[in-house]
Design a protein around this motif. Structure first.
Motif, PDB file in Angstrom:
ATOM      1  N   VAL A   1      33.649  35.799  34.678  1.00 27.48           N
ATOM      2  CA  VAL A   1      35.016  35.387  34.975  1.00 27.48           C
ATOM      3  C   VAL A   1      35.259  34.043  34.299  1.00 27.48           C
ATOM      4  O   VAL A   1      34.436  33.133  34.396  1.00 27.48           O
ATOM      5  N   HIS A   2      36.386  33.946  33.607  1.00 27.39           N
ATOM      6  CA  HIS A   2      36.799  32.707  32.957  1.00 27.39           C
ATOM      7  C   HIS A   2      37.970  32.134  33.750  1.00 27.39           C
ATOM      8  O   HIS A   2      39.036  32.755  33.824  1.00 27.39           O
ATOM      9  N   PHE A   3      37.774  30.958  34.341  1.00 25.91           N
ATOM     10  CA  PHE A   3      38.795  30.320  35.166  1.00 25.91           C
ATOM     11  C   PHE A   3      39.754  29.535  34.283  1.00 25.91           C
ATOM     12  O   PHE A   3      39.331  28.733  33.453  1.00 25.91           O
ATOM     13  N   ILE A   4      41.052  29.733  34.493  1.00 24.32           N
ATOM     14  CA  ILE A   4      42.072  29.102  33.664  1.00 24.32           C
ATOM     15  C   ILE A   4      42.922  28.132  34.481  1.00 24.32           C
ATOM     16  O   ILE A   4      43.119  26.998  34.084  1.00 24.32           O
ATOM     17  N   HIS A   5      43.442  28.604  35.609  1.00 26.96           N
ATOM     18  CA  HIS A   5      44.257  27.776  36.508  1.00 26.96           C
ATOM     19  C   HIS A   5      43.784  27.993  37.936  1.00 26.96           C
ATOM     20  O   HIS A   5      43.211  29.028  38.258  1.00 26.96           O
ATOM     21  N   SER A   6      44.077  27.031  38.800  1.00 32.78           N
ATOM     22  CA  SER A   6      43.709  27.132  40.210  1.00 32.78           C
ATOM     23  C   SER A   6      44.892  27.579  41.044  1.00 32.78           C
ATOM     24  O   SER A   6      46.025  27.188  40.781  1.00 32.78           O
ATOM     25  N   ALA A   7      44.598  28.360  42.060  1.00 33.71           N
ATOM     26  CA  ALA A   7      45.612  28.766  43.033  1.00 33.71           C
ATOM     27  C   ALA A   7      45.318  28.060  44.344  1.00 33.71           C
ATOM     28  O   ALA A   7      44.153  27.828  44.689  1.00 33.71           O
ATOM     29  N   GLU A   8      46.370  27.717  45.075  1.00 35.31           N
ATOM     30  CA  GLU A   8      46.217  27.032  46.356  1.00 35.31           C
ATOM     31  C   GLU A   8      46.743  27.833  47.531  1.00 35.31           C
ATOM     32  O   GLU A   8      46.324  27.617  48.668  1.00 35.31           O
ATOM     33  N   GLN A   9      47.673  28.738  47.269  1.00 38.99           N
ATOM     34  CA  GLN A   9      48.248  29.538  48.341  1.00 38.99           C
ATOM     35  C   GLN A   9      48.907  30.766  47.753  1.00 38.99           C
ATOM     36  O   GLN A   9      49.098  30.868  46.542  1.00 38.99           O
ATOM     37  N   GLY A  10      49.264  31.694  48.635  1.00 45.47           N
ATOM     38  CA  GLY A  10      49.993  32.884  48.205  1.00 45.47           C
ATOM     39  C   GLY A  10      49.093  34.071  47.949  1.00 45.47           C
ATOM     40  O   GLY A  10      47.964  34.142  48.434  1.00 45.47           O
ATOM     41  N   VAL A  11      49.618  34.997  47.170  1.00 48.95           N
ATOM     42  CA  VAL A  11      48.929  36.243  46.855  1.00 48.95           C
ATOM     43  C   VAL A  11      48.459  36.195  45.399  1.00 48.95           C
ATOM     44  O   VAL A  11      49.229  35.837  44.514  1.00 48.95           O
ATOM     45  N   VAL A  12      47.205  36.540  45.188  1.00 48.81           N
ATOM     46  CA  VAL A  12      46.681  36.664  43.826  1.00 48.81           C
ATOM     47  C   VAL A  12      46.323  38.129  43.592  1.00 48.81           C
ATOM     48  O   VAL A  12      45.886  38.821  44.510  1.00 48.81           O
ATOM     49  N   THR A  13      46.538  38.571  42.356  1.00 52.42           N
ATOM     50  CA  THR A  13      46.329  39.972  42.008  1.00 52.42           C
ATOM     51  C   THR A  13      45.411  40.090  40.809  1.00 52.42           C
ATOM     52  O   THR A  13      45.630  39.434  39.786  1.00 52.42           O
ATOM     53  N   ALA A  14      44.404  40.933  40.938  1.00 53.75           N
ATOM     54  CA  ALA A  14      43.519  41.261  39.817  1.00 53.75           C
ATOM     55  C   ALA A  14      43.922  42.634  39.291  1.00 53.75           C
ATOM     56  O   ALA A  14      43.983  43.602  40.060  1.00 53.75           O
ATOM     57  N   SER A  15      44.215  42.711  38.002  1.00 54.40           N
ATOM     58  CA  SER A  15      44.558  43.971  37.343  1.00 54.40           C
ATOM     59  C   SER A  15      43.419  44.339  36.408  1.00 54.40           C
ATOM     60  O   SER A  15      43.048  43.541  35.550  1.00 54.40           O
TER      61      SER A  15
ATOM     62  N   THR B   1      46.320  37.048  38.281  1.00 55.78           N
ATOM     63  CA  THR B   1      47.557  36.287  38.227  1.00 55.78           C
ATOM     64  C   THR B   1      48.023  35.927  39.634  1.00 55.78           C
ATOM     65  O   THR B   1      47.598  36.537  40.619  1.00 55.78           O
ATOM     66  N   ASP B   2      48.920  34.938  39.708  1.00 60.24           N
ATOM     67  CA  ASP B   2      49.528  34.594  40.994  1.00 60.24           C
ATOM     68  C   ASP B   2      50.866  35.316  41.118  1.00 60.24           C
ATOM     69  O   ASP B   2      51.249  36.116  40.249  1.00 60.24           O
ATOM     70  N   GLU B   3      51.602  35.016  42.173  1.00 63.72           N
ATOM     71  CA  GLU B   3      52.878  35.685  42.442  1.00 63.72           C
ATOM     72  C   GLU B   3      53.927  35.405  41.364  1.00 63.72           C
ATOM     73  O   GLU B   3      54.863  36.190  41.198  1.00 63.72           O
ATOM     74  N   ASN B   4      53.784  34.315  40.638  1.00 66.16           N
ATOM     75  CA  ASN B   4      54.725  33.965  39.572  1.00 66.16           C
ATOM     76  C   ASN B   4      54.322  34.517  38.215  1.00 66.16           C
ATOM     77  O   ASN B   4      54.995  34.267  37.219  1.00 66.16           O
ATOM     78  N   GLY B   5      53.192  35.239  38.166  1.00 66.80           N
ATOM     79  CA  GLY B   5      52.709  35.786  36.911  1.00 66.80           C
ATOM     80  C   GLY B   5      51.855  34.821  36.111  1.00 66.80           C
ATOM     81  O   GLY B   5      51.471  35.114  34.980  1.00 66.80           O
ATOM     82  N   THR B   6      51.534  33.652  36.685  1.00 69.34           N
ATOM     83  CA  THR B   6      50.682  32.686  35.999  1.00 69.34           C
ATOM     84  C   THR B   6      49.270  33.240  35.883  1.00 69.34           C
ATOM     85  O   THR B   6      48.691  33.704  36.874  1.00 69.34           O
ATOM     86  N   LEU B   7      48.722  33.202  34.682  1.00 66.49           N
ATOM     87  CA  LEU B   7      47.356  33.678  34.464  1.00 66.49           C
ATOM     88  C   LEU B   7      46.373  32.674  35.061  1.00 66.49           C
ATOM     89  O   LEU B   7      46.333  31.512  34.665  1.00 66.49           O
ATOM     90  N   LEU B   8      45.594  33.121  36.029  1.00 66.65           N
ATOM     91  CA  LEU B   8      44.621  32.271  36.711  1.00 66.65           C
ATOM     92  C   LEU B   8      43.216  32.445  36.162  1.00 66.65           C
ATOM     93  O   LEU B   8      42.449  31.479  36.090  1.00 66.65           O
ATOM     94  N   ALA B   9      42.876  33.669  35.784  1.00 69.44           N
ATOM     95  CA  ALA B   9      41.517  33.953  35.302  1.00 69.44           C
ATOM     96  C   ALA B   9      41.506  35.271  34.547  1.00 69.44           C
ATOM     97  O   ALA B   9      42.380  36.115  34.736  1.00 69.44           O
ATOM     98  N   THR B  10      40.504  35.410  33.692  1.00 70.72           N
ATOM     99  CA  THR B  10      40.241  36.679  33.018  1.00 70.72           C
ATOM    100  C   THR B  10      38.777  37.015  33.239  1.00 70.72           C
ATOM    101  O   THR B  10      37.976  36.141  33.575  1.00 70.72           O
ATOM    102  N   GLY B  11      38.436  38.257  33.035  1.00 72.46           N
ATOM    103  CA  GLY B  11      37.043  38.644  33.207  1.00 72.46           C
ATOM    104  C   GLY B  11      36.722  39.918  32.466  1.00 72.46           C
ATOM    105  O   GLY B  11      37.619  40.653  32.025  1.00 72.46           O
ATOM    106  N   GLU B  12      35.430  40.130  32.329  1.00 71.01           N
ATOM    107  CA  GLU B  12      34.927  41.355  31.721  1.00 71.01           C
ATOM    108  C   GLU B  12      33.714  41.786  32.523  1.00 71.01           C
ATOM    109  O   GLU B  12      32.837  40.974  32.826  1.00 71.01           O
ATOM    110  N   PHE B  13      33.686  43.061  32.887  1.00 73.29           N
ATOM    111  CA  PHE B  13      32.630  43.602  33.735  1.00 73.29           C
ATOM    112  C   PHE B  13      32.043  44.860  33.125  1.00 73.29           C
ATOM    113  O   PHE B  13      32.753  45.637  32.486  1.00 73.29           O
ATOM    114  N   THR B  14      30.761  45.046  33.345  1.00 73.86           N
ATOM    115  CA  THR B  14      30.088  46.290  32.987  1.00 73.86           C
ATOM    116  C   THR B  14      29.620  46.938  34.279  1.00 73.86           C
ATOM    117  O   THR B  14      28.999  46.288  35.128  1.00 73.86           O
TER     118      THR B  14
END
Length: 132
Positions: free
Chosen positions: A80-94, A112-125
């Protein structure tokens, strides 16, 4: 995509996701989402969403995306690559499966957060255990 009944059976058996208040849903073949409504238990000492919560959310979304093909999967590796921090609300992983192999699947995840701000990206196997 697996039947809604089969999906719900697996979702009810995911005690870790339930414990962490992660809600998961399959969208279509190879795609899924996981959502987390942040609360005090999800925060680090600085009032930001804990890195482990980001990872858990991404892992749950990725595993669900894989399982849309009707097989069973477990996580082999994840980043997981962290880009921005979230403090409250709903976060969604797509999550989107980039490649289904015979025994593994590669998945890309964005959080992303509720405003569509990119918080993190990731790659999984994920490793395929076989048919469900």
């Amino acid at each position: 995509m697996i039947s809604e009944e089969a999906f719900q059976s697996v979702a009810r058996a995911n005690a870790f996701a339930i414990h962490n208040n992660v809600i998961i849903r399959q969208l279509e073949l190879g795609k899924a989402e996981a959502q987390l409504t942040m609360g005090p238990a999800h925060l680090n000492p600085y009032g930001k969403l804990h890195g482990g919560a980001y990872y858990t959310l991404a892992d749950c979304a990725g595993g669900t995306a894989c399982r849309t093909d009707g097989r069973k999967y477990v996580t082999l590796d994840g980043t997981v690559h962290f880009i921005h921090s979230a403090e409250q609300g709903v976060v969604t992983a797509s999550a989107t499966v980039l490649h289904y192999g015979r025994t593994t699947a590669l998945v890309s995840v964005t959080i992303t957060d509720e405003n569509g701000t990119l918080l993190a990206t990731g790659e999984f196997t994920f490793f395929c255990l076989g048919d469900a």
